[in-house]
Design an enzyme around this catalytic site. Structure first.
Site: not given
Ligand code: FE
Ligand code: ZN
Length: 255
Positions: A56, A58, A60-61, A114, A133, A171
């Site tokens: 996805h 985001h 942090d990915h 998400h 996530d 995570h």
């Molecule tokens: Fe994440």
């Molecule tokens: Zn995420």
């Protein structure tokens, strides 16, 4: 030869993971939270990066994608529904598509909630699933873009995978998830057993993932919202599973 994986923590609490096909030498990074951490894992294994499989959009990915692609000329595979939010995409995929990493093959499962375009990668023969996530160990992702009903359907799709499927999530949240889940199912013996196991893993500095779908089905309340005992334990007997799920998710947001 079976698929090999290498799991590592990066950023604050993100998991990075490499998937390697020893036959062809192909190696995929599942998401790219941080280029330096992915590169360190590549160096430690001697594997060469050929693909990035994005779950996805985001940051942090995806923050590591551009740097890794420039360095390794790897292919970037991303969900069609949010490809415009992800840099340097080479291939977009949807529900039912197949993605290969060397001779390893994944089915794409759309798992929105998400984010609206979130996908998971299920390597059927290797018995591995990379779920970003959507599903966490004893938890699930926040419902940020979608609806609770959408997230519940996505989780049931993952729940339907074979029990011995090993799940890699985005995570390390397991300890906090267990603490919360005990408030939902205080009498769940499988959850109590997992709590003890996770304490031990953390004390030894070990990751708490991967986990199997079979074990999650017994202990993760977010996968159990359609069980009468779970509805009863939060005072929602007779309510629809999606409503029970929504209530559990809402309680977790406030926990
Ligand atoms: Fe994440
Ligand atoms: Zn995420």
């Amino acid at each position: 030869m079976p698929a090999e994986t290498r799991l590592f923590l990066c950023l604050k609490d993100n998991y990075g993971v490499l998937l390697h096909d020893p036959e062809s030498g192909a190696t995929a990074s599942i998401d790219a939270p941080e280029a330096a951490a992915v590169e360190a894992a590549l160096k430690a294994t001697g594997w060469k990066l050929t693909d990035i499989l994005v779950t996805h959009h985001h940051a942090d990915h995806t923050d590591g994608i551009i740097e890794l692609k420039e360095k390794y000329k790897c292919r970037v595979v991303a969900p069609a529904a949010e490809a415009e939010k992800i840099p340097a995409v080479d291939l977009t995929v949807r529900e039912g598509d197949k993605v290969s990493v060397g001779k390893l093959s994944a089915n794409v499962i759309e798992t929105p909630g998400h984010t609206n375009g979130h996908i998971s990668y299920w390597f059927n023969a290797a018995k591995l699933a990379f779920v970003g996530d959507t599903l966490f160990s004893i938890g699930c992702g926040r419902v940020i873009e979608g609806t609770p009903g959408m997230m519940w359907r996505s989780l049931t799709k993952l729940r339907d995978l074979p029990d011995d499927t090993r799940i890699y999530c985005g995570h390390e949240y397991t300890a906090a998830n267990i603490k919360f889940s005990r408030t939902i199912e205080p009498n769940n013996a499988a959850l109590a057993a997992r709590e003890a196991q996770v304490k031990e893993q953390i004390a030894q500095g070990k990751p708490t993932i991967p986990v199997t779908i079979g074990d999650e089905k017994l202990a993760n309340p977010f996968l159990r919202a359609d069980l009468p005992e779970v509805a009863a334990s939060i005072g929602m007997t007779g309510k629809q599973p999606a409503q029970v799920f929504a209530e559990i998710r809402a309680r977790k947001n406030k926990f």
